[in-house]
Design an enzyme around this catalytic site. Structure first.
Site, mmCIF file in Angstrom:
data_model
loop_
_atom_site.group_PDB
_atom_site.id
_atom_site.type_symbol
_atom_site.label_atom_id
_atom_site.label_comp_id
_atom_site.label_asym_id
_atom_site.label_seq_id
_atom_site.Cartn_x
_atom_site.Cartn_y
_atom_site.Cartn_z
ATOM 1 N N HIS A 66 -55.710 -38.402 19.121
ATOM 2 C CA HIS A 66 -54.474 -39.179 19.264
ATOM 3 C C HIS A 66 -53.773 -38.753 20.558
ATOM 4 O O HIS A 66 -53.788 -37.574 20.917
ATOM 5 C CB HIS A 66 -53.568 -38.960 18.053
ATOM 6 C CG HIS A 66 -52.424 -39.926 18.016
ATOM 7 N ND1 HIS A 66 -51.302 -39.753 18.796
ATOM 8 C CD2 HIS A 66 -52.230 -41.067 17.330
ATOM 9 C CE1 HIS A 66 -50.469 -40.765 18.581
ATOM 10 N NE2 HIS A 66 -51.013 -41.578 17.702
ATOM 11 N N GLU A 81 -55.795 -47.343 21.556
ATOM 12 C CA GLU A 81 -54.333 -47.213 21.569
ATOM 13 C C GLU A 81 -53.846 -47.006 23.003
ATOM 14 O O GLU A 81 -53.863 -45.868 23.496
ATOM 15 C CB GLU A 81 -53.907 -46.005 20.729
ATOM 16 C CG GLU A 81 -54.251 -46.097 19.267
ATOM 17 C CD GLU A 81 -53.248 -45.327 18.424
ATOM 18 O OE1 GLU A 81 -52.624 -45.950 17.568
ATOM 19 O OE2 GLU A 81 -53.060 -44.118 18.644
HETATM 20 C C1 PEP Z 1 -49.699 -44.323 16.725
HETATM 21 O O1 PEP Z 1 -48.992 -43.377 17.002
HETATM 22 O O2 PEP Z 1 -50.901 -44.162 16.465
HETATM 23 C C2 PEP Z 1 -49.107 -45.657 16.697
HETATM 24 C C3 PEP Z 1 -49.896 -46.686 16.715
HETATM 25 O O3 PEP Z 1 -47.747 -45.703 16.670
HETATM 26 P P1 PEP Z 1 -46.820 -47.028 16.593
HETATM 27 O O4 PEP Z 1 -47.445 -47.966 15.618
HETATM 28 O O5 PEP Z 1 -45.498 -46.532 16.161
HETATM 29 O O6 PEP Z 1 -46.816 -47.607 17.979
#
Ligand code: PEP
Length: 243
Positions: free
Chosen positions: A93, A163
């Protein structure tokens, strides 16, 4: 199978977590086509799991140690995670990478430890705003992938999560077409390099019930990794309904 992962991060104590999950479970059900997975703070997991006493809810950890056991204060091993009944572990992450300086060498070891325990690994990749603006997202991501995976990787246990760092917790997302294109390129990289077809790739970064329908309808998106919006039971359930 489509997956929806709730990353609670360092939020909710054991009792609050249990209440949230009880409300979630009343509203949504896992089935053969779609599954939600909860990643509570690890110290709450056994309590929540025991009190909930439900075989249809899946749990994971937000991290694991790169070591097996020993003098590593504050760490928790993949074996410990497995023993409390978690099936999944989140690795790579961006918060772990940036705040705890986890580089590819460390992540490679964590992947090894988690694989040895046959945990399913949700491995996050994603570019910085700087790379996105320079049109270099996929180059950045390919490096993150090839730094930790090789011919020996057991891809049967790997789920990827795209992400974009700049989309996490910001209420900003890439355009739908950009998300789909990155997912396609990630799948293609894994296929070309390792001959693995259609590796699951989840999208994460500011997913809410207002945009999840559009994101989950994209051809190459296999589900979502949800941070902020997973803390509110009703919102998480609405997102699940669009999966
Ligand atoms: C995350 O931290 O993996 C994430 C997707 O956060 P958010 O949905 O708050 O953007």
């Amino acid at each position: 199978m489509k997956l929806l992962v709730a990353n609670w991060k360092m939020n909710k104590s054991y009792n609050d977590g249990l209440k949230t999950l009880q409300s979630v479970r009343k509203k949504i059900k896992n089935n053969k086509k779609k599954r939600y997975i909860i990643l509570p703070p690890i110290q709450s997991t056994l309590y929540i799991k025991d009190k909930l006493d439900a075989k249809d809810v899946f749990f994971g950890s937000q991290d694991c140690s790169q070591y097996n056991n020993g003098a590593f204060t504050g760490d928790i091993s993949a074996e410990m995670i497995k023993k409390i009944g978690c099936k999944y572990v989140l690795l790579g992450h961006s918060e772990r990478r940036s705040l705890y300086f986890e580089d590819s060498k460390v992540l490679f070891e964590k992947i090894k430890r988690a694989s040895e325990q046959k945990l399913k690994i949700i491995f996050c990749v994603g570019e910085r705003l700087y790379d996105y603006k320079k049109n270099k997202s996929i180059q950045f991501i390919i490096k993150q992938l090839l730094d930790v995976f090789n011919e020996k990787t057991n891809f049967g246990n790997i789920i990827l999560a795209y992400e974009p760092i700049w989309a996490i917790g910001t209420s900003i997302t890439p355009k739908a077409q950009e998300i789909d294109s990155i997912h396609f390129k990630i799948k293609k990289t894994i296929k070309d390099k390792f001959n693995i077809l259609n590796i699951p790739v989840l999208y994460g970064g500011s997913v809410k019930s207002s945009n999840s329908d559009e994101i989950f309808s994209l051809k190459h998106v296999d589900g979502g990794l949800i941070g902020g919006a997973s803390l509110i039971a009703s919102e998480f359930c609405k997102i699940y309904d669009t999966l």
